[in-house]
Design a protein around this motif. Sequence first.
Motif, PDB file in Angstrom:
ATOM      1  N   GLN A  25       0.832  -1.195   0.000  1.00 32.63           N
ATOM      2  CA  GLN A  25       0.000   0.000   0.000  1.00 32.63           C
ATOM      3  C   GLN A  25       0.868   1.248   0.000  1.00 32.63           C
ATOM      4  O   GLN A  25       2.007   1.218   0.446  1.00 32.63           O
ATOM      5  CB  GLN A  25      -0.976   0.033   1.169  1.00 32.63           C
ATOM      6  CG  GLN A  25      -0.401   0.485   2.490  1.00 32.63           C
ATOM      7  CD  GLN A  25      -1.461   0.582   3.577  1.00 32.63           C
ATOM      8  OE1 GLN A  25      -2.432  -0.151   3.572  1.00 32.63           O
ATOM      9  NE2 GLN A  25      -1.262   1.470   4.514  1.00 32.63           N
ATOM     10  N   LEU A  26       0.295   2.319  -0.530  1.00 27.06           N
ATOM     11  CA  LEU A  26       0.939   3.627  -0.527  1.00 27.06           C
ATOM     12  C   LEU A  26       0.021   4.571   0.223  1.00 27.06           C
ATOM     13  O   LEU A  26      -1.183   4.628  -0.063  1.00 27.06           O
ATOM     14  CB  LEU A  26       1.159   4.124  -1.964  1.00 27.06           C
ATOM     15  CG  LEU A  26       1.834   5.484  -2.104  1.00 27.06           C
ATOM     16  CD1 LEU A  26       3.299   5.413  -1.650  1.00 27.06           C
ATOM     17  CD2 LEU A  26       1.758   5.972  -3.547  1.00 27.06           C
ATOM     18  N   GLU A  27       0.598   5.294   1.187  1.00 28.42           N
ATOM     19  CA  GLU A  27      -0.164   6.259   1.973  1.00 28.42           C
ATOM     20  C   GLU A  27       0.385   7.656   1.727  1.00 28.42           C
ATOM     21  O   GLU A  27       1.556   7.815   1.397  1.00 28.42           O
ATOM     22  CB  GLU A  27      -0.066   5.945   3.464  1.00 28.42           C
ATOM     23  CG  GLU A  27      -0.692   4.625   3.854  1.00 28.42           C
ATOM     24  CD  GLU A  27      -0.519   4.343   5.333  1.00 28.42           C
ATOM     25  OE1 GLU A  27      -1.528   4.075   5.994  1.00 28.42           O
ATOM     26  OE2 GLU A  27       0.636   4.405   5.816  1.00 28.42           O
ATOM     27  N   GLU A  51      -4.683   6.029   2.852  1.00 27.17           N
ATOM     28  CA  GLU A  51      -4.251   5.122   1.793  1.00 27.17           C
ATOM     29  C   GLU A  51      -4.700   5.703   0.454  1.00 27.17           C
ATOM     30  O   GLU A  51      -5.868   6.048   0.274  1.00 27.17           O
ATOM     31  CB  GLU A  51      -4.855   3.730   1.989  1.00 27.17           C
ATOM     32  CG  GLU A  51      -4.392   2.745   0.943  1.00 27.17           C
ATOM     33  CD  GLU A  51      -4.920   1.337   1.154  1.00 27.17           C
ATOM     34  OE1 GLU A  51      -4.918   0.579   0.167  1.00 27.17           O
ATOM     35  OE2 GLU A  51      -5.316   0.990   2.279  1.00 27.17           O
ATOM     36  N   VAL A  52      -3.761   5.828  -0.474  1.00 27.42           N
ATOM     37  CA  VAL A  52      -4.081   6.373  -1.798  1.00 27.42           C
ATOM     38  C   VAL A  52      -3.909   5.337  -2.903  1.00 27.42           C
ATOM     39  O   VAL A  52      -4.350   5.556  -4.028  1.00 27.42           O
ATOM     40  CB  VAL A  52      -3.246   7.642  -2.113  1.00 27.42           C
ATOM     41  CG1 VAL A  52      -3.631   8.779  -1.180  1.00 27.42           C
ATOM     42  CG2 VAL A  52      -1.761   7.374  -2.062  1.00 27.42           C
ATOM     43  N   LEU A  53      -3.251   4.228  -2.571  1.00 29.25           N
ATOM     44  CA  LEU A  53      -3.071   3.165  -3.552  1.00 29.25           C
ATOM     45  C   LEU A  53      -2.890   1.842  -2.832  1.00 29.25           C
ATOM     46  O   LEU A  53      -2.133   1.758  -1.868  1.00 29.25           O
ATOM     47  CB  LEU A  53      -1.842   3.457  -4.433  1.00 29.25           C
ATOM     48  CG  LEU A  53      -1.581   2.512  -5.598  1.00 29.25           C
ATOM     49  CD1 LEU A  53      -2.740   2.545  -6.594  1.00 29.25           C
ATOM     50  CD2 LEU A  53      -0.285   2.882  -6.292  1.00 29.25           C
ATOM     51  N   ARG A  78       4.646   0.501   1.708  1.00 29.59           N
ATOM     52  CA  ARG A  78       5.052  -0.764   2.328  1.00 29.59           C
ATOM     53  C   ARG A  78       5.059  -1.831   1.243  1.00 29.59           C
ATOM     54  O   ARG A  78       4.171  -1.871   0.398  1.00 29.59           O
ATOM     55  CB  ARG A  78       4.073  -1.171   3.436  1.00 29.59           C
ATOM     56  CG  ARG A  78       4.184  -0.342   4.683  1.00 29.59           C
ATOM     57  CD  ARG A  78       3.351  -0.882   5.846  1.00 29.59           C
ATOM     58  NE  ARG A  78       1.929  -1.009   5.505  1.00 29.59           N
ATOM     59  CZ  ARG A  78       1.249  -2.160   5.501  1.00 29.59           C
ATOM     60  NH1 ARG A  78       1.839  -3.291   5.825  1.00 29.59           N
ATOM     61  NH2 ARG A  78      -0.026  -2.188   5.183  1.00 29.59           N
ATOM     62  N   PHE A  79       6.067  -2.700   1.298  1.00 29.46           N
ATOM     63  CA  PHE A  79       6.239  -3.740   0.295  1.00 29.46           C
ATOM     64  C   PHE A  79       6.111  -5.120   0.935  1.00 29.46           C
ATOM     65  O   PHE A  79       6.310  -5.285   2.138  1.00 29.46           O
ATOM     66  CB  PHE A  79       7.602  -3.581  -0.385  1.00 29.46           C
ATOM     67  CG  PHE A  79       7.712  -2.288  -1.144  1.00 29.46           C
ATOM     68  CD1 PHE A  79       7.327  -2.219  -2.467  1.00 29.46           C
ATOM     69  CD2 PHE A  79       8.181  -1.143  -0.521  1.00 29.46           C
ATOM     70  CE1 PHE A  79       7.408  -1.017  -3.167  1.00 29.46           C
ATOM     71  CE2 PHE A  79       8.271   0.054  -1.206  1.00 29.46           C
ATOM     72  CZ  PHE A  79       7.884   0.125  -2.529  1.00 29.46           C
ATOM     73  N   SER A  94       5.108  -5.707  -8.876  1.00 31.28           N
ATOM     74  CA  SER A  94       6.411  -5.259  -9.356  1.00 31.28           C
ATOM     75  C   SER A  94       6.354  -5.059 -10.867  1.00 31.28           C
ATOM     76  O   SER A  94       5.801  -5.895 -11.601  1.00 31.28           O
ATOM     77  CB  SER A  94       7.454  -6.314  -8.999  1.00 31.28           C
ATOM     78  OG  SER A  94       8.709  -5.960  -9.528  1.00 31.28           O
ATOM     79  N   GLY A  95       6.903  -3.932 -11.340  1.00 27.80           N
ATOM     80  CA  GLY A  95       6.935  -3.650 -12.770  1.00 27.80           C
ATOM     81  C   GLY A  95       5.655  -3.050 -13.329  1.00 27.80           C
ATOM     82  O   GLY A  95       5.577  -2.779 -14.530  1.00 27.80           O
ATOM     83  N   LYS A  96       4.659  -2.835 -12.506  1.00 29.48           N
ATOM     84  CA  LYS A  96       3.373  -2.306 -12.981  1.00 29.48           C
ATOM     85  C   LYS A  96       3.203  -0.839 -12.598  1.00 29.48           C
ATOM     86  O   LYS A  96       3.930  -0.307 -11.760  1.00 29.48           O
ATOM     87  CB  LYS A  96       2.213  -3.116 -12.400  1.00 29.48           C
ATOM     88  CG  LYS A  96       2.231  -4.580 -12.775  1.00 29.48           C
ATOM     89  CD  LYS A  96       2.019  -4.753 -14.261  1.00 29.48           C
ATOM     90  CE  LYS A  96       2.013  -6.224 -14.644  1.00 29.48           C
ATOM     91  NZ  LYS A  96       1.860  -6.431 -16.050  1.00 29.48           N
ATOM     92  N   GLN A  97       2.204  -0.202 -13.232  1.00 25.00           N
ATOM     93  CA  GLN A  97       1.850   1.194 -12.969  1.00 25.00           C
ATOM     94  C   GLN A  97       0.400   1.288 -12.545  1.00 25.00           C
ATOM     95  O   GLN A  97      -0.418   0.460 -12.949  1.00 25.00           O
ATOM     96  CB  GLN A  97       1.977   2.045 -14.234  1.00 25.00           C
ATOM     97  CG  GLN A  97       3.316   2.479 -14.608  1.00 25.00           C
ATOM     98  CD  GLN A  97       3.267   3.444 -15.804  1.00 25.00           C
ATOM     99  OE1 GLN A  97       2.271   3.535 -16.511  1.00 25.00           O
ATOM    100  NE2 GLN A  97       4.361   4.140 -16.022  1.00 25.00           N
ATOM    101  N   ALA A  98       0.090   2.318 -11.767  1.00 24.62           N
ATOM    102  CA  ALA A  98      -1.292   2.611 -11.392  1.00 24.62           C
ATOM    103  C   ALA A  98      -1.395   4.101 -11.076  1.00 24.62           C
ATOM    104  O   ALA A  98      -0.380   4.769 -10.850  1.00 24.62           O
ATOM    105  CB  ALA A  98      -1.713   1.767 -10.188  1.00 24.62           C
ATOM    106  N   SER A  99      -2.612   4.599 -11.054  1.00 27.70           N
ATOM    107  CA  SER A  99      -2.856   6.000 -10.717  1.00 27.70           C
ATOM    108  C   SER A  99      -3.327   6.114  -9.282  1.00 27.70           C
ATOM    109  O   SER A  99      -4.131   5.309  -8.818  1.00 27.70           O
ATOM    110  CB  SER A  99      -3.927   6.588 -11.635  1.00 27.70           C
ATOM    111  OG  SER A  99      -3.467   6.602 -12.961  1.00 27.70           O
TER     112      SER A  99
END
Length: 116
Positions: free
Chosen positions: A51-53, A64-66, A92-93, A71-76
């Motif tokens: 997750q990305l905060e 949380e925004v994402l 966090r990974f 791995s290797g992918k993109q998102a908005s």
Amino acid sequence: MNTRTLAAALVGATLFGLTAAQAAPKPKAKQAGAVTVTVTVTNSRKADLVQLEAAKSGSPDWKEVLGPLKSGKQASAKLPQASDCRFDLRGRFDDGQSTDASGINVCADKTLNLTD
């Protein structure tokens, strides 16, 4: 109280109730025209993002925004536009690692590349 007075009181109460219901403030909907900034997040790490905060720079209010990003992918990710466009970000990974960045101007650079 006679029947006529009782009927008049009920009619008055009913009309007052309808008027009061119409005059009652409506619940606030989402703020119309709320401005957001869309940031393209690329996960260039070997591990998947859990997750990305984000929080407005210096704020303790993390959101949380994402969610998961392979791995290797993109998102908005959509962030509410802060007055100065600066955010603190943390990710966090799934390998237990994390990343932190402070004071990122998301209006100037609308991309975020997560690297090892």
